[in-house]
Design a protein around this motif. Structure first.
Motif, short mmCIF file in Angstrom:
data_model
loop_
_atom_site.label_atom_id
_atom_site.label_comp_id
_atom_site.label_asym_id
_atom_site.label_seq_id
_atom_site.Cartn_x
_atom_site.Cartn_y
_atom_site.Cartn_z
N UNK A 168 39.11 57.97 49.07
CA UNK A 168 37.87 57.45 48.48
C UNK A 168 37.89 57.59 46.96
N UNK A 169 38.36 58.73 46.47
CA UNK A 169 38.32 59.00 45.03
C UNK A 169 39.39 58.22 44.27
N UNK A 170 40.60 58.16 44.82
CA UNK A 170 41.70 57.54 44.09
C UNK A 170 41.95 56.09 44.48
N UNK A 171 41.51 55.71 45.68
CA UNK A 171 41.78 54.36 46.17
C UNK A 171 43.16 54.20 46.76
N UNK A 172 43.89 55.31 46.90
CA UNK A 172 45.26 55.25 47.40
C UNK A 172 45.43 56.12 48.65
N UNK A 173 46.34 55.70 49.52
CA UNK A 173 46.71 56.47 50.69
C UNK A 173 48.22 56.71 50.64
N UNK A 174 48.61 57.96 50.72
CA UNK A 174 50.04 58.27 50.71
C UNK A 174 50.72 57.70 51.96
N UNK A 175 51.95 57.23 51.79
CA UNK A 175 52.68 56.67 52.94
C UNK A 175 52.86 57.70 54.05
N UNK A 176 52.98 58.98 53.66
CA UNK A 176 53.20 60.04 54.64
C UNK A 176 51.90 60.65 55.17
N UNK A 177 50.76 60.11 54.76
CA UNK A 177 49.48 60.68 55.19
C UNK A 177 49.23 60.42 56.66
N UNK A 178 48.41 61.28 57.26
CA UNK A 178 48.06 61.11 58.68
C UNK A 178 47.32 59.80 58.91
N UNK A 179 46.51 59.39 57.94
CA UNK A 179 45.77 58.14 58.08
C UNK A 179 46.73 56.96 58.18
N UNK A 180 47.75 56.94 57.31
CA UNK A 180 48.71 55.85 57.33
C UNK A 180 49.56 55.87 58.60
N UNK A 181 49.95 57.07 59.04
CA UNK A 181 50.74 57.19 60.27
C UNK A 181 49.93 56.70 61.48
N UNK A 182 48.62 57.01 61.47
CA UNK A 182 47.76 56.54 62.55
C UNK A 182 47.70 55.02 62.56
N UNK A 183 47.54 54.43 61.39
CA UNK A 183 47.50 52.97 61.31
C UNK A 183 48.76 52.35 61.87
N UNK A 184 49.92 52.92 61.51
CA UNK A 184 51.19 52.39 61.99
C UNK A 184 51.28 52.54 63.51
N UNK A 185 50.77 53.64 64.04
CA UNK A 185 50.80 53.87 65.50
C UNK A 185 49.92 52.85 66.21
N UNK A 186 48.75 52.58 65.67
CA UNK A 186 47.83 51.61 66.28
C UNK A 186 48.47 50.22 66.26
N UNK A 187 49.10 49.83 65.14
CA UNK A 187 49.75 48.53 65.06
C UNK A 187 50.89 48.40 66.06
N UNK A 188 51.61 49.51 66.28
CA UNK A 188 52.72 49.46 67.22
C UNK A 188 52.26 49.28 68.66
N UNK A 189 51.01 49.68 68.94
CA UNK A 189 50.46 49.55 70.29
C UNK A 189 49.96 48.13 70.54
N UNK A 190 49.90 47.35 69.48
CA UNK A 190 49.48 45.95 69.61
C UNK A 190 48.00 45.78 69.71
#
Length: 232
Positions: free
Chosen positions: A210-232
């Protein structure tokens, strides 16, 4: 039970029981918090009920605009003295669940407060309010597609959740409504729940987003997004 498409389902347990009196980061509490309006309101005295009476007056509520100036000097009323540079804001408040974001405000020693009122240095707790997302007779609720997108971590200011409390089935944590409340048992009522350590870690990532506008590639939020996309 959390649905499959939310980050809470990937990191159980999200909530843990806590029956202590400790009010610390990640604790779920109750507090009276103001509604945040786009334009705040102010209370302005418009006349006295009796010409010579200074303890009673009539008032009006109007918009408090940052570029607004009074054309006439404010009417003096004993109960609400005029203080230069100050106005009297009016807010609707509601007792609602909130999350402790920070309570890292140490007390200022007495010897450093000489000549000051205690309120000038009194510690506060930063909280973020939860808003019920269900549609019922008391609230209009939120659009289902919008709630789905919040669950999928599309907005840094919103975090979807299901609170372990009676009431709304779904709630939204508004991180853009983080605000201070007094650190006092008259102000904060602790529930029997707090976020798990893993959930607090996610919360910290979310606040950074929220403060920076950025999400680290290794963050849990980004990993969750990738997992959801992989599930279709």
């Amino acid at each position: 039970m959390y649905p499959d498409d939310c980050i809470q389902n990937f990191l159980p347990p999200w909530w843990e029981e806590d029956t202590s009196d400790e009010v610390s980061r990640g604790r779920l509490v109750w507090a009276f918090l103001p509604h945040v309006d786009q334009i705040p309101l102010e209370l302005e005295a418009t006349g006295r009920t009796e010409a010579t009476s200074h303890d009673r007056a009539t008032y009006r509520v109007k918009q408090l605009r940052v570029d607004g100036t009074r054309r006439d000097p404010p009417l003096p009323v004993a109960a609400l003295p005029n203080i230069p540079g100050e106005r009297r804001g009016v807010y609707r408040v509601k007792k609602r669940p909130a999350l402790i974001i920070s309570n890292n405000c140490p007390e200022v020693p007495r010897e450093l407060r000489q000549g000051q009122t205690r309120s000038q240095t009194s510690p506060t707790v930063l909280v973020a309010p939860y808003y019920g997302a269900d549609m019922d007779g008391r609230r209009s609720g939120y659009n289902e597609e919008f709630l789905k997108r919040v669950r999928l971590c599309e907005y840094p200011q919103f975090m979807w959740d299901m609170l372990p409390l009676r009431g709304s089935n779904e709630s939204l944590l508004r991180l853009d409504h983080i605000q201070p409340v007094g650190e006092h048992y008259y102000t904060i009522e602790a529930t029997n729940y707090r976020l798990s350590d893993d959930a607090v870690y996610i919360l910290d990532e979310w606040i950074s987003w929220l403060i920076t506008g950025n999400i680290e590639d290794s963050s849990s939020i980004n990993l969750y997004r990738e997992e959801i996309l992989s599930l279709g």
